[in-house]
Design an enzyme around this catalytic site. Sequence first.
Site, short mmCIF file in Angstrom:
data_model
loop_
_atom_site.label_atom_id
_atom_site.label_comp_id
_atom_site.label_asym_id
_atom_site.label_seq_id
_atom_site.Cartn_x
_atom_site.Cartn_y
_atom_site.Cartn_z
CB SER A 168 -0.95 -0.08 1.20
OG SER A 168 -1.91 0.93 1.16
CG ASP A 214 -7.32 -2.09 -3.48
OD1 ASP A 214 -7.91 -1.20 -2.85
OD2 ASP A 214 -6.09 -2.32 -3.35
CG HIS A 260 -5.98 -1.67 0.10
ND1 HIS A 260 -5.38 -1.24 -1.06
CD2 HIS A 260 -5.25 -1.10 1.10
CE1 HIS A 260 -4.35 -0.45 -0.77
NE2 HIS A 260 -4.24 -0.36 0.54
#
Length: 211
Positions: free
Chosen positions: A104, A155, A186
């Site tokens: 991320s 996501d 995610h």
Amino acid sequence: MRNLGFVHRFEPGVTDARPLLLLHGTGGDENDLVPLGRMVAPDAPLLSPRGKVLEHGMPRFFRRLAEGVFDEADVRARAHELADFIASAREEYGFAAPLALGYSNGANIAAAIMLLRPEALAGGILLRAMVPLAHPEANGGLAGKGALIVSGARDPIAPPQNGARLKAMLEGAGAEVDHRILPGGHELSQADVTLARAWLQAQAAGVPAGP
Ligand code: MLT
């Protein structure tokens, strides 16, 4: 242990395996990805810094103006700062250019380092990554280096289309990029570990990971 500019953790490896630079997501710290790093590369030295930017008390690697809207001047400054830290850590601990394993926000700063300071990393495993800079300077600095981008099909934060744009951007800089899309969102899953391990082993053997 000297700080070298970042609070960090260093776990020596047991062989001369390619070191991993672990870069956590928003709200994580230097301990977060150590178990993942060990699953992906059991023998590798692991270098894991903590992001210095605080968003409501949550560590990150660069500032954002809103969800998915990045402060690009800060992305650039922080990418250079982290690349300098990698160089200092290599000197301190004595290891080769690491391969980034980022999740991320950590994957996004890894992509920025690859684009801005290609010599700092041997490549990257970028989990749920996004394009970190709209217009990075074009250069061929990633020739001979590889990246694995793993997106989640559902996501909402880092959609696969954004991962595809990042693939094109890294390829434009000369990298060989494999983009995989997993069914989830995610969050990470065991499938990420499986893909990352296979890709890393293929890189070490000098062959493409296959489908
Ligand atoms: C970012 O800000 O880098 C991305 O939106 C991912 C996140 O940290 O949520």
